[in-house]
Write a protein that holds these residues in place. Sequence first.
Motif, PDB file in Angstrom:
ATOM      1  N   LEU A 176       0.748  -1.274   0.058  1.00  0.00           N
ATOM      2  CA  LEU A 176       0.394  -0.292  -0.059  1.00  0.00           C
ATOM      3  C   LEU A 176       0.881   0.906   0.378  1.00  0.00           C
ATOM      4  CD1 LEU A 176      -2.640   1.285   0.160  1.00  0.00           C
ATOM      5  CD2 LEU A 176      -2.741   1.291   3.103  1.00  0.00           C
ATOM      6  N   ALA A 177       1.810   1.431   0.871  1.00  0.00           N
ATOM      7  CA  ALA A 177       2.893   2.083   0.971  1.00  0.00           C
ATOM      8  C   ALA A 177       3.660   2.473   0.100  1.00  0.00           C
ATOM      9  CB  ALA A 177       3.995   2.330   2.269  1.00  0.00           C
ATOM     10  N   ALA A 178       4.232   1.699  -0.856  1.00  0.00           N
ATOM     11  CA  ALA A 178       4.416   1.566  -2.538  1.00  0.00           C
ATOM     12  C   ALA A 178       3.494   2.177  -3.525  1.00  0.00           C
ATOM     13  CB  ALA A 178       4.697   0.548  -2.952  1.00  0.00           C
ATOM     14  N   VAL A 179       2.614   1.842  -3.385  1.00  0.00           N
ATOM     15  CA  VAL A 179       1.440   2.383  -4.052  1.00  0.00           C
ATOM     16  C   VAL A 179       0.712   3.449  -4.228  1.00  0.00           C
ATOM     17  CG1 VAL A 179      -1.091   1.339  -5.113  1.00  0.00           C
ATOM     18  CG2 VAL A 179       0.406  -0.007  -5.172  1.00  0.00           C
ATOM     19  N   ASP A 180       0.426   3.644  -3.197  1.00  0.00           N
ATOM     20  CA  ASP A 180       0.008   5.755  -2.677  1.00  0.00           C
ATOM     21  C   ASP A 180       0.863   4.871  -1.771  1.00  0.00           C
ATOM     22  OD1 ASP A 180      -1.936   7.422  -2.175  1.00  0.00           O
ATOM     23  OD2 ASP A 180      -3.187   6.342  -1.932  1.00  0.00           O
ATOM     24  N   PRO A 181       1.970   6.087  -1.252  1.00  0.00           N
ATOM     25  CA  PRO A 181       2.724   6.485  -0.061  1.00  0.00           C
ATOM     26  C   PRO A 181       1.935   8.210   0.725  1.00  0.00           C
ATOM     27  CG  PRO A 181       3.728   7.174  -2.561  1.00  0.00           C
ATOM     28  CD  PRO A 181       2.457   6.752  -2.727  1.00  0.00           C
ATOM     29  N   GLN A 182       0.551   8.349   0.372  1.00  0.00           N
ATOM     30  CA  GLN A 182      -0.316   9.180   1.476  1.00  0.00           C
ATOM     31  C   GLN A 182      -1.605   8.132   1.648  1.00  0.00           C
ATOM     32  OE1 GLN A 182       1.144  11.599   1.880  1.00  0.00           O
ATOM     33  NE2 GLN A 182       3.349  11.666   0.419  1.00  0.00           N
ATOM     34  N   ALA A 183      -1.590   6.750   1.964  1.00  0.00           N
ATOM     35  CA  ALA A 183      -2.883   6.216   1.845  1.00  0.00           C
ATOM     36  C   ALA A 183      -3.184   6.783   3.552  1.00  0.00           C
ATOM     37  CB  ALA A 183      -2.273   5.331   1.717  1.00  0.00           C
ATOM     38  N   THR A 184      -4.571   6.866   3.557  1.00  0.00           N
ATOM     39  CA  THR A 184      -5.221   6.802   4.724  1.00  0.00           C
ATOM     40  C   THR A 184      -5.249   5.509   5.768  1.00  0.00           C
ATOM     41  OG1 THR A 184      -7.988   6.588   3.900  1.00  0.00           O
ATOM     42  CG2 THR A 184      -6.805   9.367   3.557  1.00  0.00           C
ATOM     43  N   ARG A 185      -5.609   6.261   7.111  1.00  0.00           N
ATOM     44  CA  ARG A 185      -5.826   5.592   8.052  1.00  0.00           C
ATOM     45  C   ARG A 185      -7.351   4.275   7.703  1.00  0.00           C
ATOM     46  NH1 ARG A 185      -1.509   7.470   8.980  1.00  0.00           N
ATOM     47  NH2 ARG A 185      -0.675   8.453  10.795  1.00  0.00           N
ATOM     48  N   GLY A 186      -8.230   4.601   6.708  1.00  0.00           N
ATOM     49  CA  GLY A 186      -9.168   4.219   6.707  1.00  0.00           C
ATOM     50  C   GLY A 186      -8.672   2.984   5.285  1.00  0.00           C
ATOM     51  N   GLU A 187      -7.624   3.623   4.513  1.00  0.00           N
ATOM     52  CA  GLU A 187      -7.247   2.597   3.899  1.00  0.00           C
ATOM     53  C   GLU A 187      -6.438   1.088   4.276  1.00  0.00           C
ATOM     54  OE1 GLU A 187      -7.475   5.561  -0.306  1.00  0.00           O
ATOM     55  OE2 GLU A 187      -6.036   5.804   0.738  1.00  0.00           O
ATOM     56  N   GLU A 188      -5.042   2.285   5.558  1.00  0.00           N
ATOM     57  CA  GLU A 188      -4.259   0.757   5.941  1.00  0.00           C
ATOM     58  C   GLU A 188      -4.848  -0.080   6.563  1.00  0.00           C
ATOM     59  OE1 GLU A 188      -0.782   3.842   6.449  1.00  0.00           O
ATOM     60  OE2 GLU A 188      -1.940   3.095   8.433  1.00  0.00           O
TER      61      GLU A 188
END
Length: 125
Positions: free
Chosen positions: A88-100
């Motif tokens: 997830l961090a590689a695809v979207d470094p700005q991922a939200t807590r909800g996405e995590e």
Amino acid sequence: MRQLASFTVVGTLGTATYLLLYLGLRQLCPALLANAAAQVVSGVANTAANRRFTFGVTGRQGVLRHQLGGGFALLVGLVLSSGVLAALAAVDPQATRGEELAALVGANAVGTVVRFVVLRGVVGG
């Protein structure tokens, strides 16, 4: 069937505990560290609860073997959840807590199947 129902209840409570721990720790440290700490705490508690409530085992007999089996399942869950967080961090470094959290719930679902199979084999058939 009773084991599966009990495992589901323990697993649901364990997952909620894990997610709450993760969210709390995530405010203090990076995702992978928060995940590892939450996995360890909830994994040990989950194994103890399943041992008692799902498989009806009390006392100290076999506790080390049971916790080692739970530890193996915990490692599988840790690898899955850490892999999902890293991806997830590689695809979207700005991922939200909800996405995590969504990614972690998916990884934990797979880890839960592994946990049931391992614990059923180690703790009680």
